[in-house]
Design a protein around this motif. Structure first.
Motif, PDB file in Angstrom:
ATOM      1  N   THR A 221      29.523   0.880 -36.178  1.00 21.49           N
ATOM      2  CA  THR A 221      29.556   0.442 -34.777  1.00 21.49           C
ATOM      3  C   THR A 221      30.801   0.949 -34.056  1.00 21.49           C
ATOM      4  O   THR A 221      30.725   1.474 -32.941  1.00 21.49           O
ATOM      5  N   LEU A 222      31.966   0.808 -34.696  1.00 18.05           N
ATOM      6  CA  LEU A 222      33.218   1.148 -34.019  1.00 18.05           C
ATOM      7  C   LEU A 222      33.477   2.647 -33.960  1.00 18.05           C
ATOM      8  O   LEU A 222      34.167   3.132 -33.065  1.00 18.05           O
TER       9      LEU A 222
ATOM     10  N   ALA B 110      21.516   4.993 -42.402  1.00 15.15           N
ATOM     11  CA  ALA B 110      21.922   3.766 -41.722  1.00 15.15           C
ATOM     12  C   ALA B 110      21.080   2.575 -42.157  1.00 15.15           C
ATOM     13  O   ALA B 110      19.902   2.714 -42.509  1.00 15.15           O
ATOM     14  N   LYS B 111      21.689   1.391 -42.106  1.00 19.13           N
ATOM     15  CA  LYS B 111      20.943   0.164 -42.364  1.00 19.13           C
ATOM     16  C   LYS B 111      20.052  -0.160 -41.178  1.00 19.13           C
ATOM     17  O   LYS B 111      20.402   0.093 -40.026  1.00 19.13           O
ATOM     18  N   CYS B 112      18.892  -0.763 -41.485  1.00 16.72           N
ATOM     19  CA  CYS B 112      17.926  -1.091 -40.432  1.00 16.72           C
ATOM     20  C   CYS B 112      17.755  -2.587 -40.214  1.00 16.72           C
ATOM     21  O   CYS B 112      17.114  -2.980 -39.234  1.00 16.72           O
ATOM     22  N   ILE B 113      18.285  -3.415 -41.097  1.00 18.65           N
ATOM     23  CA  ILE B 113      18.015  -4.843 -40.995  1.00 18.65           C
ATOM     24  C   ILE B 113      18.512  -5.385 -39.653  1.00 18.65           C
ATOM     25  O   ILE B 113      19.659  -5.136 -39.240  1.00 18.65           O
TER      26      ILE B 113
ATOM     27  N   GLU C 260      19.186  -2.537 -28.215  1.00 22.68           N
ATOM     28  CA  GLU C 260      20.307  -2.995 -27.390  1.00 22.68           C
ATOM     29  C   GLU C 260      21.631  -2.913 -28.150  1.00 22.68           C
ATOM     30  O   GLU C 260      22.651  -2.495 -27.592  1.00 22.68           O
ATOM     31  N   ARG C 261      21.624  -3.308 -29.415  1.00 18.23           N
ATOM     32  CA  ARG C 261      22.870  -3.371 -30.175  1.00 18.23           C
ATOM     33  C   ARG C 261      23.298  -2.011 -30.730  1.00 18.23           C
ATOM     34  O   ARG C 261      24.468  -1.675 -30.718  1.00 18.23           O
ATOM     35  N   GLU C 262      22.329  -1.239 -31.233  1.00 18.43           N
ATOM     36  CA  GLU C 262      22.673   0.060 -31.814  1.00 18.43           C
ATOM     37  C   GLU C 262      21.638   1.092 -31.379  1.00 18.43           C
ATOM     38  O   GLU C 262      20.786   1.517 -32.149  1.00 18.43           O
ATOM     39  N   PRO C 263      21.754   1.516 -30.105  1.00 19.45           N
ATOM     40  CA  PRO C 263      20.726   2.405 -29.536  1.00 19.45           C
ATOM     41  C   PRO C 263      20.627   3.758 -30.233  1.00 19.45           C
ATOM     42  O   PRO C 263      19.535   4.312 -30.351  1.00 19.45           O
ATOM     43  N   GLU C 264      21.782   4.288 -30.709  1.00 18.02           N
ATOM     44  CA  GLU C 264      21.740   5.616 -31.330  1.00 18.02           C
ATOM     45  C   GLU C 264      20.895   5.607 -32.599  1.00 18.02           C
ATOM     46  O   GLU C 264      20.057   6.486 -32.816  1.00 18.02           O
TER      47      GLU C 264
ATOM     48  N   LEU D  66      33.773  -8.678 -30.256  1.00 24.40           N
ATOM     49  CA  LEU D  66      33.660  -7.226 -30.404  1.00 24.40           C
ATOM     50  C   LEU D  66      34.337  -6.503 -29.245  1.00 24.40           C
ATOM     51  O   LEU D  66      34.931  -5.422 -29.433  1.00 24.40           O
ATOM     52  N   LYS D  67      34.303  -7.098 -28.068  1.00 29.51           N
ATOM     53  CA  LYS D  67      34.950  -6.481 -26.906  1.00 29.51           C
ATOM     54  C   LYS D  67      36.451  -6.339 -27.141  1.00 29.51           C
ATOM     55  O   LYS D  67      37.049  -5.310 -26.815  1.00 29.51           O
ATOM     56  N   TYR D  68      37.053  -7.377 -27.733  1.00 25.03           N
ATOM     57  CA  TYR D  68      38.485  -7.310 -28.017  1.00 25.03           C
ATOM     58  C   TYR D  68      38.789  -6.302 -29.124  1.00 25.03           C
ATOM     59  O   TYR D  68      39.777  -5.558 -29.050  1.00 25.03           O
ATOM     60  N   THR D  69      37.935  -6.274 -30.156  1.00 27.89           N
ATOM     61  CA  THR D  69      38.152  -5.310 -31.241  1.00 27.89           C
ATOM     62  C   THR D  69      38.073  -3.889 -30.707  1.00 27.89           C
ATOM     63  O   THR D  69      38.905  -3.032 -31.052  1.00 27.89           O
ATOM     64  N   ARG D  70      37.087  -3.617 -29.864  1.00 32.55           N
ATOM     65  CA  ARG D  70      36.971  -2.277 -29.277  1.00 32.55           C
ATOM     66  C   ARG D  70      38.211  -1.925 -28.458  1.00 32.55           C
ATOM     67  O   ARG D  70      38.698  -0.790 -28.494  1.00 32.55           O
ATOM     68  N   ALA D  71      38.730  -2.911 -27.717  1.00 30.29           N
ATOM     69  CA  ALA D  71      39.922  -2.666 -26.899  1.00 30.29           C
ATOM     70  C   ALA D  71      41.117  -2.327 -27.791  1.00 30.29           C
ATOM     71  O   ALA D  71      41.922  -1.434 -27.467  1.00 30.29           O
ATOM     72  N   MET D  72      41.253  -3.022 -28.915  1.00 28.67           N
ATOM     73  CA  MET D  72      42.362  -2.757 -29.828  1.00 28.67           C
ATOM     74  C   MET D  72      42.234  -1.393 -30.488  1.00 28.67           C
ATOM     75  O   MET D  72      43.218  -0.657 -30.631  1.00 28.67           O
ATOM     76  N   VAL D  73      41.019  -1.041 -30.891  1.00 31.20           N
ATOM     77  CA  VAL D  73      40.797   0.280 -31.491  1.00 31.20           C
ATOM     78  C   VAL D  73      41.077   1.375 -30.472  1.00 31.20           C
ATOM     79  O   VAL D  73      41.725   2.387 -30.783  1.00 31.20           O
TER      80      VAL D  73
END
Length: 523
Positions: free
Chosen positions: A238-239, A269-272, A277-281, A435-442
């Motif tokens: 995801t990240l 990739a895992k499909c479960i 919406e969450r993982e469009p790619e 997740l929004k905060y984690t993305r901001a930190m990364v």
């Protein structure tokens, strides 16, 4: 009938031999042979029977004179004898007589200076499709002079007899590094083929000065590469799938003196519980040419039910990396400027992001920590620490100290910053980090903004913790603040987790004292 040199393997009487068929032809063959069905999106869907994931207890390495001193023997790298390997090899070759044989001749390693040629011999067209999409695909010109460095024979229909074949079950994965040969018997799970390639690369690459890594990697517009280590559930895929950066690869890479490069030409990739919406790619990559394993599809509509884990939670899809819109082709970038270790701490005591010095980087890399979250698996009612050596224990044949020293050397040469990112629980709230905060930190780590912050030393883990980050409330940065008035609870859980690290690290007997000392303090 052209046999493409199968005689050299002892396969002298196949009924037919197909080499490097196109995905369309392989899908046709698989459907005609009853190996699978097409989904509504055109993907080939198969079930893998008894084995729906890797079978680590069935993996062996031939303990031959030439490799004996190289391998870190133990529970992961289990020795077998040359005689046992040779006997199984003869039985598998005999099994393959009078059968259709599918060959894929391809490559691992996108940097041509380090590319290795792998011949994959398959009993099943569907598995040949899988590895065709997962490895690097040669041109017609390259095929004319193709000579394999390693050969993998995958025959899931051949079932071992443990008492006769000296295996632990009907399945066996055996690697003979000296004969440059891998046997995969009894398991139709395609991941065994992919991971066998990794095991070979993780043995060969260090001999050429390349640091092999179980990680994802991406590259920014300025050519700045970043790598993401992390076990399942930590957010690695995801990240690293950042719309503002190109994806080099999602699973296994090499770090050379002047490049970081993908070992593969595809993704697994895992499909479960997958949703667009969450993982469009990933969702959109499940189309014609993709191989889907153990996903339930409706018999009438052929729509996939990704929420159905009745066969296994480890549902999977394999597809070529160019099915991802922002993939970097070829999968090569410059030397990494940022290294990120992802962990999901269910205790809620590790900082959401912290900076590591050289010795700490080795310590946390070798530890490969995450934790199973309460409620995510049956019977898990409290956090369970999980450690996987170098974030990829099942595929690391050499001693962990070899890989740790290579990490330190590459980081020093490149001047890369190393961060530990916790995507797990936030304090004692029982909720995962936003997740929004984690993305901001990364993002702040990747663009250098985080280096402008003030840092404090974590009292238990010794790492440097920034007190602020753009886009993240300051109170989110320090774990103790997330525990409010329950500071006794914070201290108790922090000591518990620190103690788990210390106890786990005792098994690494070849690690330098200064690396051992760089770990958490249990008291």
């Amino acid at each position: 009938m052209e046999t493409y040199g199968l005689e050299s393997l002892g396969i002298v009487n196949p009924s037919a031999v197909y080499r490097n068929l196109t995905p369309a032809k392989l899908v046709e063959k698989a459907l005609c042979r009853g190996e699978g069905k097409l989904s509504a999106t055109g993907a080939l869907c198969v079930t893998t029977g008894k084995y729906t994931g890797r079978s680590p207890d069935d993996k062996f390495i031939v303990d031959s004179k030439g490799v004996h001193n190289d391998i870190a023997w133990g529970k992961v790298n289990v020795p077998t004898t040359q005689e046992v390997f040779d006997a199984l090899y003869e039985k598998m070759v005999a099994y393959l007589q009078n059968r259709e044989i599918f060959i894929f001749d391809g490559y691992a390693g996108a940097d041509p200076k380090y590319t290795k040629a792998f011949r994959i011999v398959n009993e099943l067209a569907s598995q040949n499709l899988f590895i065709h999409q997962l490895l690097l695909r040669p041109t017609e010109e390259q095929l004319k002079s193709y000579v394999p460095d390693f050969t993998i024979i995958a025959a899931p229909g051949f079932k071992c007899v443990p008492e006769r074949d000296h295996t632990h079950s009907e399945a066996a994965i055996m690697i003979d590094y000296e004969k440059k040969l891998v046997l995969i018997a009894g398991s139709q799970y395609s991941g065994e083929i992919k991971k066998s390639v990794f095991s070979v690369m993780n043995y060969l690459m260090p001999k050429q000065g390349v640091f092999p890594m179980h990680c994802s990697a991406n590259i920014g517009e300025a050519g700045d590469s970043a790598i993401f280590f992390g076990l399942s559930g930590t957010g690695k895929t995801t990240l690293s799938a950042d719309p503002n950066r190109k994806l080099i690869g999602d699973d296994e890479h090499g770090w050379a003196d002047d490049s970081v490069f993908n070992f593969e030409g595809g993704c697994y990739a895992k499909c479960i519980d997958l949703t667009e919406e969450r993982e469009p790619e990933i969702y959109r990559a499940i189309k014609f040419g993709s191989l889907v394993e153990n996903v339930i599809i409706d018999e009438e509509t052929r729509q996939a039910d990704y929420a159905d884990g009745s066969l296994t939670e480890n549902t999977r899809v394999g597809y070529p990396v160019d099915y991802i819109p922002n993939a970097a082709i070829p999968g090569i970038g410059g030397t990494p400027k940022t290294v990120i270790f992802l962990t999901a701490d269910a205790y809620g005591v590790m900082p959401p992001i912290s900076k590591l010095n050289a010795k700490q980087a080795q310590y946390y890399f070798v530890s490969g920590f995450t934790s199973k979250l309460a409620g995510t698996e049956r019977g898990i009612t409290s956090p369970v620490p999980t450690f996987s050596t170098c974030f990829g224990a099942p595929f690391m044949p050499l001693d962990p100290s070899v890989y740790a020293e290579m990490l330190e050397k590459k980081v020093q040469q490149s001047g890369a910053n190393v961060y530990l990112v916790n995507t797990g629980w936030c304090g004692n709230s029982g909720k995962r980090m936003n997740l929004k905060y984690t993305r901001a930190m990364v993002t702040a780590a990747l663009n250098g903004e985080l280096e402008k912050a003030q840092f404090v030393t974590d009292p238990y883990f010794g790492v440097q913790v920034p007190t602020s980050c753009p886009g993240v409330p300051d109170e989110q940065m320090i774990p103790a603040k997330q525990w409010g008035d329950d500071q006794a609870g914070y201290e108790k859980k922090a000591k518990e987790l620190a103690h788990s690290f210390v106890e786990n690290f005792k098994k690494y007997t070849h690690m330098p004292a200064d690396v051992v000392a760089a770990g958490p303090k249990a008291e």
